[in-house]
Design an enzyme around this catalytic site. Structure first.
Site, PDB file in Angstrom:
ATOM      1  CE  LYS A  56     -20.220 -13.403  47.778  1.00 21.73           C
ATOM      2  NZ  LYS A  56     -20.068 -14.865  47.890  1.00 21.73           N
TER       3      LYS A  56
ATOM      4  NE  ARG B 106     -24.023 -19.195  39.602  1.00 26.69           N
ATOM      5  CZ  ARG B 106     -23.369 -18.479  40.494  1.00 26.69           C
ATOM      6  NH1 ARG B 106     -24.021 -17.598  41.224  1.00 26.69           N
ATOM      7  NH2 ARG B 106     -22.082 -18.635  40.672  1.00 26.69           N
TER       8      ARG B 106
HETATM    9  P1  ADP Z   1     -20.240 -17.075  43.800  1.00 28.32           P
HETATM   10  O1  ADP Z   1     -19.995 -16.020  44.829  1.00 28.32           O
HETATM   11  O2  ADP Z   1     -21.185 -18.134  44.260  1.00 28.32           O
HETATM   12  O3  ADP Z   1     -18.991 -17.630  43.200  1.00 28.32           O
HETATM   13  P2  ADP Z   1     -21.073 -15.093  41.804  1.00 28.32           P
HETATM   14  O4  ADP Z   1     -22.334 -15.080  41.017  1.00 28.32           O
HETATM   15  O5  ADP Z   1     -20.809 -13.962  42.728  1.00 28.32           O
HETATM   16  O6  ADP Z   1     -21.072 -16.470  42.568  1.00 28.32           O
HETATM   17  O7  ADP Z   1     -19.817 -15.182  40.797  1.00 28.32           O
HETATM   18  C1  ADP Z   1     -19.790 -16.144  39.777  1.00 28.32           C
HETATM   19  C2  ADP Z   1     -18.454 -16.114  39.067  1.00 28.32           C
HETATM   20  O8  ADP Z   1     -18.230 -14.818  38.490  1.00 28.32           O
HETATM   21  C3  ADP Z   1     -17.216 -16.359  39.906  1.00 28.32           C
HETATM   22  O9  ADP Z   1     -16.975 -17.740  40.091  1.00 28.32           O
HETATM   23  C4  ADP Z   1     -16.132 -15.692  39.042  1.00 28.32           C
HETATM   24  O10 ADP Z   1     -15.813 -16.495  37.927  1.00 28.32           O
HETATM   25  C5  ADP Z   1     -16.850 -14.470  38.498  1.00 28.32           C
HETATM   26  N1  ADP Z   1     -16.672 -13.283  39.347  1.00 28.32           N
HETATM   27  C6  ADP Z   1     -17.630 -12.619  40.014  1.00 28.32           C
HETATM   28  N2  ADP Z   1     -17.120 -11.577  40.688  1.00 28.32           N
HETATM   29  C7  ADP Z   1     -15.780 -11.584  40.441  1.00 28.32           C
HETATM   30  C8  ADP Z   1     -14.699 -10.770  40.869  1.00 28.32           C
HETATM   31  N3  ADP Z   1     -14.875  -9.726  41.699  1.00 28.32           N
HETATM   32  N4  ADP Z   1     -13.457 -11.083  40.427  1.00 28.32           N
HETATM   33  C9  ADP Z   1     -13.249 -12.114  39.602  1.00 28.32           C
HETATM   34  N5  ADP Z   1     -14.222 -12.926  39.177  1.00 28.32           N
HETATM   35  C10 ADP Z   1     -15.491 -12.670  39.584  1.00 28.32           C
END
Ligand code: ADP
Length: 237
Positions: free
Chosen positions: A16, A163
């Site tokens: 994404k 990360r």
């Molecule tokens: P990934 O899609 O690889 O999990 P992201 O960087 O998009 O990585 O998100 C990292 C973390 O941030 C998630 O594991 C969650 O803890 C939190 N997070 C991100 N977006 C949301 C959301 N829309 N709702 C709840 N938690 C979120």
């Protein structure tokens, strides 16, 4: 002015963020990554950051109220007036409902799932490196997307980081939460006319090609074709 709103869905590691950056560049609408914004809140030790810190470290979802508020604040900014790409939001049906309540009547919504099964994306996540500079956040991989100078971002020169939630145990935890909370969201959006899927397994350039083909409108019919073509041709001002 009508806004073009792209929501990218997909498992952690489906691509994404990588795709959102490419589409942002091509269509000139900003990427809104809740993961990046939450990491920044944590770094700045804000009240939202304090609420998110432990949940994110454990690979769990942050509370809906926190992400809803962060996104609502971000899309009020001037650079979102023509549209934006949501990367990582919404992740639950409740978030989707809150988000749709805030949409304008002439917004055009576009939901694309980048599909890739968990087994396939695991190795991507284990080898992923990211630029921690919030203005950059470029993504690399130790084997398939190697920076020109080992350990440093090609774009801004920052030291790359692995990360802390990209380790096997936390990744499995994130998959569990995706299955429980985001799979129902996919079903929710499937019932709308604006849901599409692309195959997230090929190399990034091929996934971009598939996405742009959809955005181009070639695979679309009826109502969605017009906004797709406008997006593609940059006629969104
Ligand atoms: P990934 O899609 O690889 O999990 P992201 O960087 O998009 O990585 O998100 C990292 C973390 O941030 C998630 O594991 C969650 O803890 C939190 N997070 C991100 N977006 C949301 C959301 N829309 N709702 C709840 N938690 C979120």
């Amino acid at each position: 002015m009508a806004r073009n709103v792209l929501i990218l869905l997909g498992y952690p590691g489906a691509g994404k963020g990588t795709q959102a950056k490419e589409i942002m560049r091509r269509l000139n609408i900003p990427q809104i990554s809740t993961g990046d914004m939450l990491r920044e809140e944590i770094k700045l030790n804000t009240p939202y950051g304090k609420q998110a810190k432990e949940l994110m470290a454990a690979g769990r979802f942050v509370d809906d109220a926190v992400v809803d508020a962060i996104v609502a604040g971000r899309i009020r900014r001037e650079d979102c007036r023509n549209g934006f790409i949501l990367d990582g939001y919404p992740r639950t049906v409740a978030q989707a409902e809150t988000f749709s309540n805030g949409m304008k009547t002439d917004d055009r919504l576009w939901v694309i799932e980048i599909s890739a099964d968990p087994e396939h994306v695991l190795s991507r996540l284990l080898g992923r490196l990211m630029c921690p500079n919030p203005m950059c956040t470029q993504i690399y991989h130790v084997h398939s997307r190697i920076p020109k100078v080992e350990g440093f971002c090609d774009k801004c020169g920052s030291s790359l980081v692995h990360r802390p939630d990209d380790v096997a145990e936390k990744i499995q935890e994130r998959f569990v939460h995706y299955r429980a909370k985001t799979d129902p969201l996919v079903e929710y959006y499937k019932k709308t006319g604006c849901f599409r899927q692309v195959d997230g397994r090929p190399a990034a350039a091929e996934v971009t090609r598939q996405l742009m083909e959809l955005i181009d409108g070639e695979d679309l019919e009826g109502d969605m074709a017009a906004p797709a073509l406008k997006l593609r041709k940059g006629q969104i001002a």
